[in-house]
Design a protein around this motif. Structure first.
Motif, PDB file in Angstrom:
ATOM      1  N   ALA A  42    -161.131 121.425 131.459  1.00  0.00           N
ATOM      2  CA  ALA A  42    -162.159 121.450 132.608  1.00  0.00           C
ATOM      3  C   ALA A  42    -162.862 122.986 132.369  1.00  0.00           C
ATOM      4  O   ALA A  42    -164.376 123.190 132.191  1.00  0.00           O
ATOM      5  CB  ALA A  42    -162.182 120.908 133.782  1.00  0.00           C
ATOM      6  N   ARG A  43    -161.809 123.821 132.674  1.00  0.00           N
ATOM      7  CA  ARG A  43    -162.537 125.143 132.651  1.00  0.00           C
ATOM      8  C   ARG A  43    -163.075 125.631 131.555  1.00  0.00           C
ATOM      9  O   ARG A  43    -164.233 126.155 131.558  1.00  0.00           O
ATOM     10  CB  ARG A  43    -161.351 126.037 133.197  1.00  0.00           C
ATOM     11  N   LEU A  44    -162.616 125.319 130.377  1.00  0.00           N
ATOM     12  CA  LEU A  44    -162.844 125.704 128.996  1.00  0.00           C
ATOM     13  C   LEU A  44    -164.170 125.001 128.861  1.00  0.00           C
ATOM     14  O   LEU A  44    -165.246 125.591 128.080  1.00  0.00           O
ATOM     15  CB  LEU A  44    -161.895 125.760 127.804  1.00  0.00           C
ATOM     16  N   ALA A  45    -164.269 123.768 129.135  1.00  0.00           N
ATOM     17  CA  ALA A  45    -165.595 123.295 128.942  1.00  0.00           C
ATOM     18  C   ALA A  45    -166.998 123.887 129.643  1.00  0.00           C
ATOM     19  O   ALA A  45    -167.969 124.075 129.060  1.00  0.00           O
ATOM     20  CB  ALA A  45    -165.682 121.766 129.122  1.00  0.00           C
ATOM     21  N   GLY A  46    -166.430 124.339 130.945  1.00  0.00           N
ATOM     22  CA  GLY A  46    -167.510 124.891 131.691  1.00  0.00           C
ATOM     23  C   GLY A  46    -167.772 126.188 131.036  1.00  0.00           C
ATOM     24  O   GLY A  46    -168.952 126.745 131.246  1.00  0.00           O
ATOM     25  N   PHE A  47    -166.860 127.001 130.748  1.00  0.00           N
ATOM     26  CA  PHE A  47    -167.000 128.206 130.166  1.00  0.00           C
ATOM     27  C   PHE A  47    -167.817 128.080 128.843  1.00  0.00           C
ATOM     28  O   PHE A  47    -168.834 129.017 128.834  1.00  0.00           O
ATOM     29  CB  PHE A  47    -165.647 128.890 129.904  1.00  0.00           C
ATOM     30  N   LEU A  48    -167.577 127.173 128.107  1.00  0.00           N
ATOM     31  CA  LEU A  48    -168.513 127.084 126.726  1.00  0.00           C
ATOM     32  C   LEU A  48    -169.912 126.742 127.130  1.00  0.00           C
ATOM     33  O   LEU A  48    -170.769 127.256 126.643  1.00  0.00           O
ATOM     34  CB  LEU A  48    -167.984 125.911 126.038  1.00  0.00           C
ATOM     35  N   ALA A  49    -170.190 125.914 128.194  1.00  0.00           N
ATOM     36  CA  ALA A  49    -171.558 125.674 128.605  1.00  0.00           C
ATOM     37  C   ALA A  49    -172.241 126.975 129.186  1.00  0.00           C
ATOM     38  O   ALA A  49    -173.299 127.240 129.099  1.00  0.00           O
ATOM     39  CB  ALA A  49    -171.448 124.571 129.788  1.00  0.00           C
ATOM     40  N   ALA A  50    -171.362 127.882 130.184  1.00  0.00           N
ATOM     41  CA  ALA A  50    -171.948 128.940 130.799  1.00  0.00           C
ATOM     42  C   ALA A  50    -172.072 129.911 129.544  1.00  0.00           C
ATOM     43  O   ALA A  50    -173.032 130.728 129.694  1.00  0.00           O
ATOM     44  CB  ALA A  50    -171.086 129.549 131.391  1.00  0.00           C
ATOM     45  N   ALA A  51    -171.568 129.759 128.315  1.00  0.00           N
ATOM     46  CA  ALA A  51    -171.958 130.870 127.315  1.00  0.00           C
ATOM     47  C   ALA A  51    -173.063 130.226 126.384  1.00  0.00           C
ATOM     48  O   ALA A  51    -173.694 131.144 125.659  1.00  0.00           O
ATOM     49  CB  ALA A  51    -170.800 130.811 126.411  1.00  0.00           C
ATOM     50  N   GLY A  52    -173.619 129.122 126.825  1.00  0.00           N
ATOM     51  CA  GLY A  52    -174.719 128.691 126.136  1.00  0.00           C
ATOM     52  C   GLY A  52    -174.677 127.521 125.058  1.00  0.00           C
ATOM     53  O   GLY A  52    -175.880 127.081 124.579  1.00  0.00           O
ATOM     54  N   ALA A  53    -173.286 127.042 124.920  1.00  0.00           N
ATOM     55  CA  ALA A  53    -173.271 125.976 124.113  1.00  0.00           C
ATOM     56  C   ALA A  53    -174.038 124.494 124.481  1.00  0.00           C
ATOM     57  O   ALA A  53    -173.633 124.157 125.934  1.00  0.00           O
ATOM     58  CB  ALA A  53    -171.718 125.884 123.837  1.00  0.00           C
ATOM     59  N   LEU A  54    -174.405 123.878 123.771  1.00  0.00           N
ATOM     60  CA  LEU A  54    -175.049 122.720 124.235  1.00  0.00           C
ATOM     61  C   LEU A  54    -174.364 121.293 123.674  1.00  0.00           C
ATOM     62  O   LEU A  54    -173.842 121.504 122.532  1.00  0.00           O
ATOM     63  CB  LEU A  54    -176.647 122.715 123.753  1.00  0.00           C
ATOM     64  N   PRO A  55    -174.523 120.083 124.051  1.00  0.00           N
ATOM     65  CA  PRO A  55    -173.738 119.084 123.538  1.00  0.00           C
ATOM     66  C   PRO A  55    -174.521 119.075 121.976  1.00  0.00           C
ATOM     67  O   PRO A  55    -175.612 119.053 121.687  1.00  0.00           O
ATOM     68  CB  PRO A  55    -174.251 117.968 124.694  1.00  0.00           C
ATOM     69  N   GLY A  56    -173.635 118.363 121.348  1.00  0.00           N
ATOM     70  CA  GLY A  56    -173.905 118.699 119.750  1.00  0.00           C
ATOM     71  C   GLY A  56    -173.536 119.800 119.051  1.00  0.00           C
ATOM     72  O   GLY A  56    -173.573 119.782 117.796  1.00  0.00           O
ATOM     73  N   ASP A  57    -173.597 120.914 119.838  1.00  0.00           N
ATOM     74  CA  ASP A  57    -173.198 122.206 118.990  1.00  0.00           C
ATOM     75  C   ASP A  57    -171.676 122.087 118.362  1.00  0.00           C
ATOM     76  O   ASP A  57    -170.943 121.591 118.979  1.00  0.00           O
ATOM     77  CB  ASP A  57    -173.321 123.293 119.984  1.00  0.00           C
ATOM     78  N   ARG A  58    -171.734 122.619 117.300  1.00  0.00           N
ATOM     79  CA  ARG A  58    -170.341 122.891 116.670  1.00  0.00           C
ATOM     80  C   ARG A  58    -169.458 123.999 117.092  1.00  0.00           C
ATOM     81  O   ARG A  58    -170.212 125.038 117.435  1.00  0.00           O
ATOM     82  CB  ARG A  58    -170.216 122.865 115.138  1.00  0.00           C
ATOM     83  N   ILE A  59    -168.091 123.947 117.546  1.00  0.00           N
ATOM     84  CA  ILE A  59    -167.252 125.041 117.956  1.00  0.00           C
ATOM     85  C   ILE A  59    -166.227 124.907 116.666  1.00  0.00           C
ATOM     86  O   ILE A  59    -165.386 124.129 116.623  1.00  0.00           O
ATOM     87  CB  ILE A  59    -166.580 124.626 119.179  1.00  0.00           C
ATOM     88  N   SER A  60    -166.360 126.094 115.873  1.00  0.00           N
ATOM     89  CA  SER A  60    -165.439 126.252 114.921  1.00  0.00           C
ATOM     90  C   SER A  60    -164.114 127.058 115.049  1.00  0.00           C
ATOM     91  O   SER A  60    -164.297 128.064 116.159  1.00  0.00           O
ATOM     92  CB  SER A  60    -165.934 127.045 113.806  1.00  0.00           C
ATOM     93  N   VAL A  61    -162.910 126.384 115.065  1.00  0.00           N
ATOM     94  CA  VAL A  61    -161.662 126.848 115.801  1.00  0.00           C
ATOM     95  C   VAL A  61    -160.671 127.080 114.574  1.00  0.00           C
ATOM     96  O   VAL A  61    -160.252 126.128 113.895  1.00  0.00           O
ATOM     97  CB  VAL A  61    -161.183 125.925 116.586  1.00  0.00           C
ATOM     98  N   GLN A  62    -160.060 128.313 114.464  1.00  0.00           N
ATOM     99  CA  GLN A  62    -159.118 128.631 113.464  1.00  0.00           C
ATOM    100  C   GLN A  62    -158.021 129.254 114.554  1.00  0.00           C
ATOM    101  O   GLN A  62    -158.125 130.576 114.488  1.00  0.00           O
ATOM    102  CB  GLN A  62    -159.413 129.415 112.241  1.00  0.00           C
ATOM    103  N   VAL A  63    -156.925 128.705 115.022  1.00  0.00           N
ATOM    104  CA  VAL A  63    -156.045 129.093 115.956  1.00  0.00           C
ATOM    105  C   VAL A  63    -154.703 128.512 115.549  1.00  0.00           C
ATOM    106  O   VAL A  63    -154.775 127.527 115.107  1.00  0.00           O
ATOM    107  CB  VAL A  63    -156.376 129.251 117.455  1.00  0.00           C
ATOM    108  N   ALA A  64    -153.741 129.473 116.247  1.00  0.00           N
ATOM    109  CA  ALA A  64    -152.260 128.501 116.036  1.00  0.00           C
ATOM    110  C   ALA A  64    -152.293 127.513 116.875  1.00  0.00           C
ATOM    111  O   ALA A  64    -152.914 127.431 117.795  1.00  0.00           O
ATOM    112  CB  ALA A  64    -151.276 129.828 116.599  1.00  0.00           C
TER     113      ALA A  64
END
Length: 507
Positions: A42-64
């Motif tokens: 929930a915290r990360l979802a809120g942070f992404l929203a605060a950063a300006g991400a909108l529903p439907g935006d792609r979040i590209s992830v290359q992590v361990a």
């Protein structure tokens, strides 16, 4: 209000009654409750929203693979963002295409890769770049720490995109696979029932989570049933042997099972507490099936799926599990065999495998022509695999009409590797094939014709490939020949090459 088809809404209903239950335990012994994962996602979802991400935006992830990476995936679901996982072995040339095609609003990477990914993010004008490291630290964790963990679950329709995966074709550009919230839910719901998952299960999770198997199949079964996971960052035979007595189920690629059988500490007693071993992502050899049964008394359950469809067929939980077969179609999935003209073939005849069901992806990302090409008029998807259905309805995979190599459960498309090798100074042409390998199932082999007057060695070719491709795509053997075998139409006869080098890795 219309029903919320957000996959996280489905998971949340399971979480609500189990907030104090342990969801996962790491190899270091750190436990995470359902409540912990709920709050952090929930915290990360809120942070992404605060950063300006909108529903439907792609979040590209290359992590361990970490518990925090799991929370990021769930945050993307609950925020209505599109999760775009990337193999941790991808190099700059590969990533440039994926980023430019997906056009993410946010990229998350390991800080060790900032020198490679930072310039790409700047070049492609991706709005945000955060880091998430193997110990859970990074700018994503630091900057989201003070964000409110209000339990937002954005409303999504059945056909809204939940994830974007890429599956390169044998020719042309990699294809983005659009998977919807309903695709993922329908598949997970079916597998929980078919494989008997309950909240009493403890799954040994040693798979990567940038791949359908570990991300959607394994996690879907756990999160929709309220089960628990023992969470390993990667497969390690010794650690798996230590943890198996504490678990009830395991999912793996055939390589995992061959490595367990080759380990001195693996015995029937080790697996005595287990109820189920599942294998997929690559063909399971009959000799491995029988050797595993002889050692443990367990008959491995083999199933069949693709990146575009999740799971299509499965040997039964209760009933005959046949070596060499991937079982009957799962409930809600239709499977048929057709010839090249699209005519449905009777049982016992070999042809192209086509599937239809709620599990099948929506479309290829921004490729309407390719989508139309790979779907029939009556809505069946052409998988590109060749198979046969016997009189009892069991499906067997007999080959691949697409020129695909599966090594250690990961797909390698020869055209991509050939393109890299052919760009190398001194190479006139190359042919990349897969040959049997006792550990990986198949190994990548490059057969090269040098340009006149040029001299190359295998180490040079391998190093060149590893600089530009994920390591698993680089050839494990390089052969130099004067000419590649061709038919009367000038096409390289890879079947002859596969036959010539088939015993290369035989013990």
């Amino acid at each position: 209000m219309a029903e919320n088809h957000n996959l996280y809404a489905r998971f949340h209903k399971v979480f609500e009654d189990r907030l104090d239950k342990i969801l996962l335990v790491t190899d270091a012994g750190n436990g995470y409750r359902y409540a912990d994962i709920e709050s952090e996602s929930a915290r990360l979802a809120g942070f992404l929203a605060a950063a300006g991400a909108l529903p439907g935006d792609r979040i590209s992830v290359q992590v361990a693979k970490t518990p925090q990476a799991l929370c990021l995936y769930l945050a993307c679901l609950r925020g209505g963002y599109v999760f775009h996982p990337l193999n941790t072995g991808y190099r700059a040339d590969e990533l440039e295409y994926f980023f430019s095609d997906a056009e993410p609003a946010v990229t998350v990477c390991d800080s060790r890769n900032l020198d490679m990914i930072g310039p790409l993010v700047q070049q492609l004008s991706i709005p945000h770049l955060f880091t998430l490291d193997g110990d859970g630290s990074g700018t994503l964790a630091d900057r989201s720490r003070d964000t409110d963990d209000a339990p937002v679950i954005v409303h999504r329709g059945k056909d809204d995109m939940a994830a974007l995966l890429y599956s390169s074709g044998t020719t042309g550009k990699p294809k983005g696979i659009v998977l919807t919230h309903n695709n993922l839910y329908a598949s997970a719901r079916t597998l929980v029932q078919a494989w008997g998952f309950t909240e009493d299960d403890i799954l040994l999770h040693a798979l990567p989570i940038y791949h359908v198997h570990g991300l959607f199949v394994a996690l879907g079964c756990v999160l929709l049933s309220g089960a628990t996971m023992r969470w390993l960052p990667a497969f390690d035979a010794g650690k798996v042997i230590d943890l198996l007595p504490q678990c009830t189920a395991m999912m793996g690629v055939p390589t995992y099972y061959t490595r367990l059988l080759a380990s001195e500490g693996f015995t029937g007693e080790t697996a005595a507490h287990m109820r189920l071993f599942i294998s997929g992502s690559a063909p399971l050899l009959e000799e491995t099936f029988h050797a595993f049964e002889d050692c443990t008394g367990h008959r491995i359950l083999e199933r069949y799926g693709t990146s575009e469809t999740n799971m299509n067929t499965s040997n039964p939980l209760s009933g005959e599990r046949r070596p060499g077969s991937v079982g009957p179609p799962l409930p809600g999935v239709e499977v048929r065999i057709c010839n090249a003209a699209g005519t449905v073939l009777p049982g016992g005849e070999t042809g192209n495998i086509q599937v239809r069901g709620e599990n099948v992806f929506r479309e290829y990302w921004r490729m309407p022509e390719k989508t139309a090409e790979d779907f029939t008029e009556d809505g069946f998807f052409n998988t590109g695999d060749l198979g046969v259905i016997d009189e009892d309805g069991y499906v067997s995979i007999v080959g691949r009409s697409k020129d695909l190599i599966i090594t250690g459960g990961l797909n390698v498309y020869p055209a991509e590797v050939e393109g890299i090798i052919n760009d190398m100074a001194g190479v006139r042409e190359s042919a990349v094939i897969g040959v049997p390998h006792p550990d990986f199932g198949e190994a990548v082999v490059a057969v090269i014709v040098c340009a006149p007057g040029a001299t190359l060695n295998a180490d040079q070719v391998t190093a060149h490939a590893k600089d530009r491709l994920a390591g698993y795509k680089a050839p494990k053997h390089v052969a130099f020949v004067d000419e590649l075998p061709r038919n009367t139409m000038g096409k390289v006869q890879k079947n002859l090459l596969r036959d010539e080098y088939k015993d290369l890795f035989r013990l």
